[in-house]
Design a protein around this motif. Structure first.
Motif, PDB file in Angstrom:
ATOM      1  N   PHE A  44      40.308  38.630  32.264  1.00 44.38           N
ATOM      2  CA  PHE A  44      41.077  39.711  31.651  1.00 44.38           C
ATOM      3  C   PHE A  44      42.589  39.544  31.845  1.00 44.38           C
ATOM      4  O   PHE A  44      43.360  39.539  30.891  1.00 44.38           O
ATOM      5  CB  PHE A  44      40.666  41.074  32.219  1.00 44.38           C
ATOM      6  N   THR A  80      41.072  43.379  40.810  1.00 45.47           N
ATOM      7  CA  THR A  80      41.714  44.653  40.500  1.00 45.47           C
ATOM      8  C   THR A  80      41.799  44.866  39.002  1.00 45.47           C
ATOM      9  O   THR A  80      42.172  45.928  38.549  1.00 45.47           O
ATOM     10  CB  THR A  80      43.134  44.711  41.083  1.00 45.47           C
ATOM     11  N   SER A  81      41.472  43.844  38.212  1.00 46.70           N
ATOM     12  CA  SER A  81      41.543  44.028  36.770  1.00 46.70           C
ATOM     13  C   SER A  81      40.317  44.760  36.239  1.00 46.70           C
ATOM     14  O   SER A  81      40.272  45.120  35.076  1.00 46.70           O
ATOM     15  CB  SER A  81      41.690  42.686  36.067  1.00 46.70           C
ATOM     16  N   LEU A 103      43.397  38.854  42.603  1.00 44.74           N
ATOM     17  CA  LEU A 103      44.033  39.691  41.583  1.00 44.74           C
ATOM     18  C   LEU A 103      43.057  40.149  40.512  1.00 44.74           C
ATOM     19  O   LEU A 103      43.064  41.294  40.088  1.00 44.74           O
ATOM     20  CB  LEU A 103      45.180  38.910  40.937  1.00 44.74           C
ATOM     21  N   GLN A 113      39.322  51.023  38.422  1.00 40.77           N
ATOM     22  CA  GLN A 113      38.531  51.875  39.310  1.00 40.77           C
ATOM     23  C   GLN A 113      37.766  52.898  38.484  1.00 40.77           C
ATOM     24  O   GLN A 113      38.214  53.288  37.407  1.00 40.77           O
ATOM     25  CB  GLN A 113      39.467  52.636  40.254  1.00 40.77           C
ATOM     26  N   PRO A 114      36.631  53.357  39.001  1.00 38.34           N
ATOM     27  CA  PRO A 114      35.932  54.426  38.277  1.00 38.34           C
ATOM     28  C   PRO A 114      36.814  55.673  38.221  1.00 38.34           C
ATOM     29  O   PRO A 114      37.580  55.932  39.146  1.00 38.34           O
ATOM     30  CB  PRO A 114      34.689  54.696  39.124  1.00 38.34           C
ATOM     31  N   ASP A 115      36.701  56.430  37.151  1.00 40.24           N
ATOM     32  CA  ASP A 115      37.429  57.688  37.062  1.00 40.24           C
ATOM     33  C   ASP A 115      36.866  58.660  38.094  1.00 40.24           C
ATOM     34  O   ASP A 115      35.693  58.574  38.450  1.00 40.24           O
ATOM     35  CB  ASP A 115      37.272  58.303  35.670  1.00 40.24           C
ATOM     36  N   PRO A 116      37.710  59.587  38.564  1.00 37.04           N
ATOM     37  CA  PRO A 116      37.195  60.566  39.523  1.00 37.04           C
ATOM     38  C   PRO A 116      36.317  61.608  38.832  1.00 37.04           C
ATOM     39  O   PRO A 116      36.640  62.789  38.783  1.00 37.04           O
ATOM     40  CB  PRO A 116      38.472  61.183  40.116  1.00 37.04           C
ATOM     41  N   LEU A 117      35.225  61.161  38.288  1.00 40.72           N
ATOM     42  CA  LEU A 117      34.345  62.026  37.503  1.00 40.72           C
ATOM     43  C   LEU A 117      32.924  61.506  37.719  1.00 40.72           C
ATOM     44  O   LEU A 117      32.689  60.311  37.596  1.00 40.72           O
ATOM     45  CB  LEU A 117      34.732  61.887  36.025  1.00 40.72           C
ATOM     46  N   TRP A 176      48.145  45.096  35.275  1.00 38.16           N
ATOM     47  CA  TRP A 176      48.484  44.940  33.867  1.00 38.16           C
ATOM     48  C   TRP A 176      49.984  45.002  33.640  1.00 38.16           C
ATOM     49  O   TRP A 176      50.489  45.935  33.039  1.00 38.16           O
ATOM     50  CB  TRP A 176      47.768  46.000  33.040  1.00 38.16           C
ATOM     51  N   ARG A 211      35.296  63.653  46.318  1.00 34.16           N
ATOM     52  CA  ARG A 211      34.238  62.808  45.771  1.00 34.16           C
ATOM     53  C   ARG A 211      33.906  61.693  46.742  1.00 34.16           C
ATOM     54  O   ARG A 211      34.769  61.232  47.491  1.00 34.16           O
ATOM     55  CB  ARG A 211      34.687  62.213  44.439  1.00 34.16           C
ATOM     56  N   ARG A 241      46.029  60.008  39.845  1.00 34.44           N
ATOM     57  CA  ARG A 241      45.165  61.035  40.427  1.00 34.44           C
ATOM     58  C   ARG A 241      45.911  61.941  41.397  1.00 34.44           C
ATOM     59  O   ARG A 241      46.828  61.514  42.080  1.00 34.44           O
ATOM     60  CB  ARG A 241      44.024  60.387  41.202  1.00 34.44           C
ATOM     61  N   THR A 295      38.449  47.694  28.646  1.00 33.88           N
ATOM     62  CA  THR A 295      39.436  46.655  28.908  1.00 33.88           C
ATOM     63  C   THR A 295      39.345  45.542  27.862  1.00 33.88           C
ATOM     64  O   THR A 295      40.357  45.132  27.287  1.00 33.88           O
ATOM     65  CB  THR A 295      39.225  46.077  30.318  1.00 33.88           C
ATOM     66  N   TRP A 342      28.482  57.691  41.971  1.00 36.29           N
ATOM     67  CA  TRP A 342      28.629  59.146  42.062  1.00 36.29           C
ATOM     68  C   TRP A 342      27.945  59.768  40.850  1.00 36.29           C
ATOM     69  O   TRP A 342      28.453  59.701  39.736  1.00 36.29           O
ATOM     70  CB  TRP A 342      30.108  59.502  42.104  1.00 36.29           C
TER      71      TRP A 342
END
Lengths: 372, 311
Positions: A171, A7-8, A4, A11-15, B105, B81, B73, A103, A334
């Motif tokens: 976290f 997952t805290s 678990l 994820q990276p932003d799609p940027l 969360w 990407r 998203r 976070t 990326w």
């Protein structure tokens, strides 16, 4: 399936990242160094000023009074410089480690946001001491202590965030225990030594800055100049001696896997070099403080402390990446560099630093002019 | 609102330039404090207005056509990407797998806790969904607070509204799927909101939470949760879900008190809703649902006595 806590880490932003990782890393360390110089002067200097003010009351010591007057005038400028130079490293930290840093900031949001009002109060206090300190000298002492305590509190909040962001495995547990943004990283064994190390380092750097001020003002007031060099070197020596002990305490408090990670890396050389130069700084500081003529030693002391600071900033970064090595955090892959924006940033950084250098030089020469 | 903010920002910027020039030209000698204070106010307004415009322009996205303000998203974006892990936070992934499962969360009561009844648990789930999906923009009582917006609304009405926050359409306005690379948004009453994502259960939980905020009591929430969707109830429920946000008791155009019409008349009108008023969408249901809604409307306009006798 991942545990678990993996997952805290968001994820990276799609940027894409706007610049290569090595460049962002280099700029983070460079701008952090530029931030730490005035920050240490503010934090360490506020403590030294408060102590000097207290001493000058009981001994009616003239030099201490002269020093506190100069420190009071310098403090608002140094606070402004700290905040301004703090923006760039904070942004680079966000680009590189935002998923951890945001976070941890949210987990301790109440304290983290409290930095702003605390800083505003301390900033106003600095202005009151600078402009009204002579007229209302009864208040200058308590206000100086209040400033020192406020800056110590702000530093404590920062150390909490910078250490909490290295513990992503905690976290979710912290959030489930209390999601109101009132968590600190108090259970972390590295917290106290890390904080003490930073505060003592600030005292040492502020001491070196006072020695530098003594060096510069020696021409017009040799007696004060020599006193300030010795006084600054005294602070530098005491703080550095304690810091060698506290530094090892911090190192031993780092979790074992991270410590093994750290020790097997090539950049760990920075740590050993830093400790070695730190010992040289200690020797130089003692020599400056004891010497009949402190002048020949003081420039070596200042160079030594700047080199130690750089090496320790590299070490701090290595402790960070070693602590994160097994955490599941992976740097963004990326990358689509925006060279135009990077060039503008680099150009403005160079021009900005040159302007600041010119301003300090002009101020210095005009002061010497007006005093003669 | 964005237009007004842009005007404020522009005027304040001009004022700032003029005030600064005035300070320089008068060499700080005339009303220096007043002018400096005005310059500060103008500066704050210029910055505030510009920030408002910046926020307003990108809604409901935070990265245009890639990521919504709540970090959900667009599926099409994930193809553009390089990524090592499949994106768990696209509209499609969250609709299929559920929002609460995807998020680390959440703070929910223990499922096995006997003191937590169904309504309490659903409200708690809804509160978590609200926090994840809505709270990037909305508060409960403060800025863009939802409590006044949901005052007196029922669970069914809110469920229907949540389902229509934003829908994927193509360039011609024809409904399409989220994974269409050329997807565009059509939003509920032109609001700049991202779509609801998550399972139907989560949508219902959010509606329960919102109805609870709007003042619905535990009994009303419990009966809404238990469903009670008998055939007799079809018309009322369909109306609640699809029409009552505007035409319900709390809406601007309620049916109660309108001149009575027969069910057949209403049936005809339901077939040409956009012709009656271009704000209304075409009737979205089946013929059975259309008949049921027509009967319900006829009962509504006939008043409470007639409604009783109609049953």
């Amino acid at each position: 399936m991942n545990p678990l806590w993996l997952t805290s880490i968001p994820q990276p932003d799609p940027l894409p990242q706007p610049a290569p990782g090595w460049l962002l890393w280099g700029l983070l360390l460079l701008t952090f160094f530029l931030h730490v110089l005035p920050m240490n002067f503010v934090l360490g200097g506020s403590i030294i000023t408060a102590v000097a003010r207290w001493r000058s009351r009981s001994h009616s010591a003239m030099h201490a009074a002269t020093l506190t007057q100069w420190m009071a005038k310098a403090m608002p400028v140094a606070i402004a410089a700290t905040v301004t130079f703090g923006v760039a490293p904070l942004l680079f930290l966000q680009v590189l480690y935002g998923r951890l840093f945001f976070t941890s900031s949210i987990l301790m949001a109440g304290f983290w946001l409290a930095v702003v009002p605390l800083l505003i109060v301390a900033y106003y206090a600095a202005y009151v001491v600078a402009f009204r300190g002579q007229r209302h000298s009864r208040w200058a002492g308590p206000l100086s202590w209040a400033m020192a305590i406020l800056f110590l509190a702000i530093g404590f909040i920062y150390v909490n965030n910078m250490s909490l962001m290295l513990r992503p495995e905690r976290f979710v547990e912290l959030y489930r225990a209390d999601g109101r943004g009132l968590q600190l990283n108090l259970a972390d064994p590295t917290l106290v030594p890390r904080y003490l190390h930073m505060v003592l380092g600030a005292l040492a750097v502020a001491g070196a800055a006072i020695a530098l001020h003594g060096w510069v003002s020696r021409d017009r007031d040799p007696e004060f100049g020599n006193w300030a060099m010795r006084h600054g070197a005294n602070w530098c020596a005491g703080a550095t001696a304690l810091n060698l002990v506290v530094g090892f305490w911090w190192l031993l408090a780092v979790p074992r896997p991270a410590l093994v990670q750290l020790m097997t890396r090539v950049p760990v050389i920075a740590l050993f070099l830093g400790v070695a130069v730190g010992m040289v700084v200690l020797t130089l500081a003692v020599m400056t403080a004891r010497a009949a003529d402190p002048l020949p030693h003081v420039k070596w002391l200042i160079s030594g402390i700047l080199i130690t600071l750089m090496l320790m900033i590299i070490t701090r970064d290595q402790v960070r990446s070693a602590s994160l090595a097994d955490s599941g955090f992976t740097p963004a892959t990326w990358v689509e560099p925006q060279w135009g924006a990077i060039a503008v940033f680099g150009w403005l950084l160079v021009v900005g630093l040159a302007t600041i250098g010119w301003m300090i030089g002009t101020l210095q020469s005009s002061q010497q002019h007006s005093r003669r | 609102m964005v237009r007004a903010a842009a005007q404020v920002s522009l005027l304040a910027s001009l004022a700032l330039v003029v005030i600064t020039l005035a300070i320089v030209l008068t060499r700080h000698l005339v009303m220096a404090r007043t002018l400096a204070s005005l310059a500060m106010v103008a500066g704050l307004l210029a910055f505030g207005g510009a920030e408002w415009v910046r926020e307003g322009l990108r809604k409901p996205y935070v990265i245009g056509r890639v990521m919504f303000v709540n970090a959900v998203r667009m599926p099409a974006a994930s193809g553009a990407r390089p990524t090592a892990v499949p994106d768990a936070f696209t509209v499609d992934a969250l609709n299929a797998g559920g929002l609460l499962k995807a998020s680390a969360w959440t703070r929910l009561p223990d499922v096995d806790d006997a003191t937590v009844d169904e309504v309490t648990y659903a409200t708690a789930e809804g509160r978590e969904v609200f926090k994840i999906l809505c709270s990037s923009c909305h508060t409960v009582d403060g800025h863009l607070g939802v409590r006044p917006l949901v005052q007196g609304r029922g669970v069914d009405a809110l469920t229907g509204m949540l389902g229509r926050l934003a829908d994927p359409v193509d360039a011609a306005g024809v409904p399409t799927s989220w994974s269409n690379p050329a997807v565009q948004l059509t939003t509920w009453r032109g609001r700049r909101m991202p779509p609801f994502v998550g399972t139907d259960h989560e949508k219902r939980a959010l509606a329960v939470y919102l109805a609870h905020l709007g003042g619905a009591g535990p009994e009303a929430l419990a009966s809404a949760l238990s469903g009670g969707a008998g055939v007799d109830d079809l018309g009322r429920r369909f109306f609640e879900e699809n029409c009552s946000m505007c035409h319900g008791d709390g809406g601007g155009w309620p049916f109660a008190g309108r001149p009575p019409r027969s069910a057949d008349e209403f049936y005809e009108m339901l077939g040409k809703l956009p012709e009656l008023n271009e704000m209304m969408p075409a009737f979205p249901g089946s013929d059975t649902e259309r008949r049921a809604v027509a009967a319900h409307l006829a009962a509504l306009t006939a008043g409470p006595d007639a409604k009783e006798s109609a049953r």
